[in-house]
Design a protein around this motif. Structure first.
Motif, PDB file in Angstrom:
ATOM      1  N   TYR A 205       0.773  -0.975  -0.046  1.00 26.99           N
ATOM      2  CA  TYR A 205       0.094  -0.233  -0.049  1.00 26.99           C
ATOM      3  C   TYR A 205       0.845   1.327  -0.037  1.00 26.99           C
ATOM      4  CZ  TYR A 205      -2.924   3.630   2.161  1.00 26.99           C
ATOM      5  OH  TYR A 205      -3.581   4.943   2.085  1.00 26.99           O
ATOM      6  N   ARG A 207       0.493   5.901  -0.556  1.00 22.17           N
ATOM      7  CA  ARG A 207      -0.430   6.890  -0.742  1.00 22.17           C
ATOM      8  C   ARG A 207       0.295   7.847  -1.435  1.00 22.17           C
ATOM      9  NH1 ARG A 207      -3.453   9.387   4.295  1.00 22.17           N
ATOM     10  NH2 ARG A 207      -4.502   7.370   4.200  1.00 22.17           N
ATOM     11  N   ARG A 237      -8.358  10.192  -0.133  1.00 27.18           N
ATOM     12  CA  ARG A 237      -8.464  11.193   0.878  1.00 27.18           C
ATOM     13  C   ARG A 237      -8.590  12.755   0.244  1.00 27.18           C
ATOM     14  NH1 ARG A 237      -8.685  11.036   6.346  1.00 27.18           N
ATOM     15  NH2 ARG A 237      -8.004  12.961   7.370  1.00 27.18           N
ATOM     16  N   ASP A 242     -11.966  10.830   4.111  1.00 29.91           N
ATOM     17  CA  ASP A 242     -11.689   9.459   3.161  1.00 29.91           C
ATOM     18  C   ASP A 242     -12.774   8.880   2.315  1.00 29.91           C
ATOM     19  OD1 ASP A 242      -8.802   8.911   3.752  1.00 29.91           O
ATOM     20  OD2 ASP A 242      -9.536   8.380   5.880  1.00 29.91           O
ATOM     21  N   ARG A 256      -5.191  12.887  -2.062  1.00 32.90           N
ATOM     22  CA  ARG A 256      -4.191  11.702  -1.808  1.00 32.90           C
ATOM     23  C   ARG A 256      -5.011  10.351  -2.009  1.00 32.90           C
ATOM     24  NH1 ARG A 256      -1.989  12.990   4.313  1.00 32.90           N
ATOM     25  NH2 ARG A 256      -0.441  11.603   3.394  1.00 32.90           N
ATOM     26  N   GLY A 258      -4.887   6.355  -1.916  1.00 31.85           N
ATOM     27  CA  GLY A 258      -4.485   4.993  -1.407  1.00 31.85           C
ATOM     28  C   GLY A 258      -4.373   4.031  -2.435  1.00 31.85           C
ATOM     29  N   ASP A 275       2.305  12.783  -7.967  1.00 29.21           N
ATOM     30  CA  ASP A 275       2.751  12.513  -6.483  1.00 29.21           C
ATOM     31  C   ASP A 275       3.619  13.798  -6.100  1.00 29.21           C
ATOM     32  OD1 ASP A 275       3.059  11.341  -4.135  1.00 29.21           O
ATOM     33  OD2 ASP A 275       4.741  10.288  -4.394  1.00 29.21           O
TER      34      ASP A 275
END
Length: 464
Positions: A205, A207, A237, A242, A256, A258, A275
């Motif tokens: 995982y 983010r 998010r 979320d 953001r 995930g 990013d």
């Protein structure tokens, strides 16, 4: 600039609200309150022998509406509205806040706990699921529930619809309701936390910030993901919330995301989304310029009203309407209309500061003379005008229309207009409903005020 940014930000919520019966009821209530306050302003102006320009400025200031002030200036062809606006504006901000405070103390409303919009659980499958595909398992569960990862043969892998599962396999599910999670666990097996999330050897995982324009304003189901890249979006998010990665959810700059992906593809995923936190302050100057020009052009189109004359939406109403439409569309081909919230806030406050500075400079000398002669009278009229709007919306909305109190604060904030009032509403009602109510009301009431002051100015100007 200020109103264009407001429209871009609230375009989607505005049209969604207007599509429902509640949005139309709320707008009707706000319209009655606004027009009643204009009628009161005109009546008191006549009683106290206040000039029409000052009266329209008092109305605009009580409603803290710069677009209404601009429309009044264009109609009256002098600086009189600026003077009334300057007198009434301070109480136009403070007055609703005081009304909200005392109303909240009086009714003592109870609000539900803010609902969490993202829930996740690891489910170990029972014998009843043996030999079934993921597709067949999901078809009997809640529509919004998603399987984001599967544990099979002591290893994690990303899901596929045709993947066959066995008893003892684990699945990671997400949904926007805990009830859906519990129902899935009861039907498929039992919740057993830690089996999937502890193992990051094959699937990991990470983010990432959304920083590429090509990933913004497109539904997740249509994102341009490279073929063959094992990637699954777990959640998004946005600001402080979320969100479940539903197929129709559109990404925005600064989100953001995930992501679940193979451990050796982390850098490729970061490059794919951009990013970079800098994306929270970036926007397209081209789309901004095109949108504002289209808005100004729309505002210049004459609208004939029989027996009154010709009105226009002006440089306030035109950009607002165009921005609402573009905010709803979000993207047209390669042209991205929306902008990150931080950039939106800075840009609209900068535009508002420039406008108010120009108004103050142009109206400075007449303002001093008028205040010295009739200041208390103008201030009293401004207070009454504001209280009429807030009083009608709060009392009629709460006691007659039975509007939920958090919705009602948003409606009253939108009818009066200043964002500071909305901030206080959110403190009085810690739910998302004041924001939604404000988004439904503020744009339409701005247009109502702009057209109303032009009609009044033309009628009374012709009579004079």
């Amino acid at each position: 600039m200020f109103l264009y940014c407001i429209g871009i930000l609230y375009g989607r919520q505005f049209f969604e609200g207007m599509a429902g019966s509640a949005g139309r009821r709320y707008n009707l209530l706000a319209t009655i309150g606004v027009l009643a306050s204009l009628a009161v302003a005109l009546s008191l102006g006549k009683i106290f022998d206040v000039k029409v320009g000052h009266t329209l400025g008092l109305f605009a200031g009580s409603m803290t509406s710069t677009a209404t002030l601009q429309a009044a200036l264009d109609t009256m062809k002098n600086s009189e509205p600026s003077i009334g606006y300057s007198v009434a504006y301070p109480f136009g901000v403070i007055g609703p806040i005081l009304c909200f405070y005392f109303m909240t103390r009086w009714v003592k409303p109870k609000f539900p706990t803010k609902a969490q919009r993202f829930h996740m659980a690891e489910i170990t499958l029972s014998e009843a699921c043996a030999g079934l595909t993921l597709q067949s398992i999901l078809k009997d569960l809640a529509a919004g529930l998603q399987v984001t990862m599967v544990r099979k043969n002591h290893g994690n892998l990303l899901p596929a619809e045709d993947l066959v599962v066995e008893a003892g396999d684990g699945i990671l599910v997400v949904a926007d309701s805990q009830t859906d999670i519990d129902a899935a666990a009861a039907r498929l097996g039992s919740i057993e936390s830690g089996r999937l999330t502890r193992d990051r050897s094959a699937v990991d995982y990470l983010r990432v910030f959304v920083g590429k324009a090509g990933m913004v304003g497109i539904p997740l189901s249509q994102l341009p993901l490279p073929k063959g890249m094992p990637i699954n979006i777990l959640h998004v998010r946005r600001y402080d919330t979320d969100l479940v990665a539903s197929p129709d959810l559109m990404l925005e700059f600064g989100d953001r995301v995930g992501v679940l992906t193979s451990t050796d593809l982390k850098e490729e995923v970061r490059k794919l989304f951009g990013d970079t936190v800098k994306a929270a302050a970036e926007f397209s100057y081209v789309s901004l310029g095109i949108g504002m020009v289209l808005g100004v052009l729309l505002g210049l189109i004459p609208i004939p009203i029989p027996g009154v004359g010709v009105v226009t939406l002006g440089i306030g109403g035109g950009p607002l309407i165009v921005a609402l439409i573009l905010g709803k569309l979000r993207r047209t081909g390669p042209m991205l209309w929306v902008m990150p919230l931080p950039a939106n806030i800075v840009l609209r406050n900068f535009g508002l500061a420039l406008f108010l500075a120009a108004v103050g400079i142009n109206a400075g000398q007449p303002f001093v003379k008028t205040i010295a002669a009739t200041g208390p009278t103008l201030l009293l009229i401004g207070v009454v005008v504001l209280l009429v709007t807030v009083g009608i919306v709060l009392l009629v909305g709460y006691y007659l229309m039975k509007i939920p109190y958090d919705d009602l604060l948003g409606v009253a904030s939108g009818a009066t207009g200043n964002p500071a009032i909305l901030v206080y509403s959110n403190r009085m009602a810690p739910t998302e409903r004041p924001d939604i109510g404000y988004a439904m009301i503020f744009p339409s009431m701005t247009i109502v005020k702009v057209i109303a002051v032009q009609v009044v100015g033309l009628v009374l100007g012709a009579a004079g």
